[in-house]
Design an enzyme around this catalytic site. Structure first.
Site, PDB file in Angstrom:
ATOM      1  CG  HIS A 137      -2.289   0.563   0.922  1.00 50.73           C
ATOM      2  ND1 HIS A 137      -2.487   1.619   0.041  1.00 50.73           N
ATOM      3  CD2 HIS A 137      -3.530   0.240   1.387  1.00 50.73           C
ATOM      4  CE1 HIS A 137      -3.773   1.911  -0.001  1.00 50.73           C
ATOM      5  NE2 HIS A 137      -4.428   1.090   0.780  1.00 50.73           N
ATOM      6  CB  SER A 138       4.296   2.072   1.058  1.00 49.98           C
ATOM      7  OG  SER A 138       5.008   0.969   0.517  1.00 49.98           O
TER       8      SER A 138
END
Length: 461
Positions: A137-138
């Site tokens: 998700h980064s």
């Protein structure tokens, strides 16, 4: 080098703070036919990866976490770290695929390499196969994740199976082995830039503070204040996941909207409301007006940032009306609340808060984020996110992409995450559940399409 933004880095802190969390986000695509020759498939995929420099970059953290993490080239990039071939047990049906997806997405990505993975499931009943595209998700949010998928699919102009042309983008320069010089350069650059930006920031500050405070008040109250009547939707989570899917035709949703007004998201959230109500009732719990406050990300991505791999979202926290039984009552309440949240500035406040975080030095910001993540929030019960996908059928190396289902991670005591993705005339729901805390997500999957049908009937369509 390219620094991670505050929200991007926050997903790293999320994993570091809770060992039960995997911050994988992704999609499951079902395709027609078979993937063909393995060696040829890998060559084609490698060419498309080559066209996207970010997919060959890994994260490097600053010394002592004084500065923000940065993306740096992986000088030893090897596609073998990112591509897995798998087979399902007989009868190779969708139930086996969803179980395999849950097990795959529940595992953390290796931070020693670029944070994405591509799994090929060679055989699926009905002369089909599947791919699971996962990224940390980064690296992506829902919208940029869809852009990533499209970049790997065939472009409209190319012949089936031909590789995409390279972008010609050059890699950032490699930094020193320990990264110390670059860390201090970034600190110095930030210190020199701040005085230049200060006058403009001070001029905007009073108005921005007022707007942010107005919008943040309900957000903070929703998260920090314990609900009058909690529910089993909120609670500790383990490491194992469950996964289920639901399908609703966009034509059905449009028929509801033509009669009742509202948006696609209003209809979808009403179906989610009915599903969470059904779960609570099946568990022997009486749904209350604050039993199902949900985290709802809102994209803030501009057209100029289309295709850029990062996170650009704000959030809202609507309380779904699970205490209401009638579909029309649910729909009216959802519409009114979403309109109120949009006009009340809650989404804008979240966006401004994230922007302001970019002005704070990384070290104290990281400490604040870690401290907040350790707080056992009880005000939010679930995740519900909606992302627009391709309207036309996509192709991967000549194979038709028949369906695409989203996968959203769960964390922070949210035991159920519901991601929605439109694709080629269908709104597909991907439901993630904690293995022990949400063993009944199949009920969510069954209730969502049934809820839309009930809404159609009550609307007189």
């Amino acid at each position: 080098m390219s620094e991670l933004g505050p929200l991007d880095a926050g997903f790293l802190e999320l994993e570091d703070t809770d060992l039960h969390v995997s911050a994988r986000i992704g999609v499951v695509a079902i395709l027609a036919g078979s993937p063909g020759d393995r060696a040829d498939f890998e060559r084609r995929l490698a060419r498309r990866i080559e066209a996207n420099p970010r997919m060959r970059q890994k994260i490097q953290r600053g010394r002592w976490d004084i500065t923000a993490p940065v993306w740096v080239p992986d000088s030893a990039f090897d596609l073998g770290h990112h591509l897995t071939w798998a087979a399902l047990p007989r009868p190779r049906d969708e139930a086996a695929l969803w179980e395999f997806t849950a097990n795959t997405m529940g595992r953390r990505l290796d931070r020693d390499h670029p944070l994405w993975h591509f799994t090929v499931v060679e055989q699926l009943e009905g002369d089909r196969w599947a791919v699971i595209l996962a990224a940390h998700h980064s690296l992506v949010d829902g919208v940029s994740g869809v852009s990533l998928l499209r970049s790997l699919c065939d472009s409209p102009a190319e012949d089936a199976g031909a590789a995409s042309a390279g972008s010609g983008a050059s890699e950032p320069p490699a930094e020193s082995a320990d990264g110390t010089t670059a860390d201090w350069q970034r600190l110095l650059r930030g210190g020199l830039e701040l005085p230049l930006r200060a006058p403009g920031l001070l001029a905007q500050a009073p108005r921005a503070v007022i707007r942010t405070a107005r919008g943040m008040a309900p957000l903070l109250q929703s998260v920090l204040a314990p609900p009058r009547r909690g529910s089993s939707l909120n609670g500790p989570i383990g490491r194992q996941r469950r996964y289920a899917v639901a399908r609703v035709g966009l034509d059905e949703i449009d028929r509801v909207r033509k009669v009742l007004g509202g948006t696609v998201n209003d209809v979808a959230l009403t179906a989610v409301t009915a599903a969470l109500r059904a779960v609570l009732l099946a568990r022997g719990e009486q749904p209350g007006p604050d039993s199902a406050r949900v985290l709802t990300p809102v994209s803030t991505r501009s057209a100029r940032a289309s295709g850029k791999l990062d996170n650009r979202v704000s959030l809202m926290l609507p309380a779904l009306p699970v205490d209401r039984e009638d579909p029309l009552d649910q729909y009216t309440a959802v519409r009114e609340q979403m309109d109120s949240l949009k006009s009340g500035g809650e989404s804008g406040a979240g966006r401004m808060l994230i922007s302001a975080a970019g002005l704070v030095p990384f070290a104290p910001l990281a400490w604040v984020v870690k401290t907040a993540l350790r707080y056992p929030q009880q005000g939010v019960a679930a995740l519900a996110t909606n992302v627009p996908g391709p309207t036309q059928t996509q192709h991967l190396f000549g194979a038709d992409v028949l369906e695409v289902f989203p996968f959203a991670p769960i964390a922070m005591r949210l035991r159920i995450g519901i991601a929605m993705l439109s694709y080629a005339g269908t709104l597909n729901f991907g439901i993630t559940g904690d293995y022990d805390g949400a063993p009944d997500i199949d009920l969510v999957a069954r209730t969502i399409p049934a809820a839309v049908h009930r809404l159609l009937e009550r609307a007189g369509v």
